[in-house]
Design an enzyme around this catalytic site. Sequence first.
Site, PDB file in Angstrom:
ATOM      1  N   GLY A  59       0.773  -1.228  -0.064  1.00 17.89           N
ATOM      2  CA  GLY A  59      -0.067  -0.195   0.171  1.00 17.89           C
ATOM      3  C   GLY A  59       0.901   1.315  -0.186  1.00 17.89           C
ATOM      4  O   GLY A  59       2.106   1.205   0.462  1.00 17.89           O
TER       5      GLY A  59
ATOM      6  N   HIS B 232      -4.380   1.183   7.418  1.00 17.36           N
ATOM      7  CA  HIS B 232      -2.894   1.862   7.487  1.00 17.36           C
ATOM      8  C   HIS B 232      -2.846   3.093   6.557  1.00 17.36           C
ATOM      9  O   HIS B 232      -2.137   4.109   6.832  1.00 17.36           O
ATOM     10  CB  HIS B 232      -2.207   0.558   7.188  1.00 17.36           C
ATOM     11  CG  HIS B 232      -0.684   1.044   7.148  1.00 17.36           C
ATOM     12  ND1 HIS B 232       0.194   0.536   7.963  1.00 17.36           N
ATOM     13  CD2 HIS B 232       0.123   1.782   6.482  1.00 17.36           C
ATOM     14  CE1 HIS B 232       1.478   0.977   7.697  1.00 17.36           C
ATOM     15  NE2 HIS B 232       1.230   1.890   6.701  1.00 17.36           N
TER      16      HIS B 232
HETATM   17 NI    NI Z   1       2.670   2.848   5.661  1.00 15.24          NI
END
Ligand code: NI
Length: 173
Positions: free
Chosen positions: A46, A134
């Site tokens: 990500g 996150h």
């Molecule tokens: Ni991160």
Amino acid sequence: MSKLQVLEIPHPILRETAAHVEVVTPEIQELLSDMLETMYATNGVGLAGNQVGKLLRVVVVDCGDEKPDPIKMVNPEIISHSENKILHSEGCLSVPREYADVERFETVTVRYLDENGKEQTRTTDGLLAIAFQHEIDHLDGHLFIDYLSQLKRHRLLKHLEKRRKKEAQEAEE
Ligand code: NI
């Protein structure tokens, strides 16, 4: 497409709040593609706008197991989540090669605009749910290390600092 530079702590942009994207323009589409390329090149799952120095609410994620499953998100927000939480080891390209257990909601529903500006809603659990939480945290200037106890965070940062010094020395030799 081009690879972008990933910012690491303690870069101040990582601590800022990213701005809402008004319109998904060709520039935003290009940014999302560049971020995806950057994420794959650095073996991440990500990446958020802040991490490439763009204070815009854009995120890319790919938690695909065998085949790639890229997800591009603009203005993502968690609209609901489970009561239940799970503990899982997390890392971050901006906190290189350090890992720690973080508690997250087990299931989340995220609403976002896709790269065509179309609204999407997605409910997910497991690794993808963790990645969504996150990455959305990044857009608000939060890092996974913020969830650790002071002692654990201190230890992790010391370890990172030590390794950076060692690597810098080795590069000089
Ligand atoms: Ni991160």
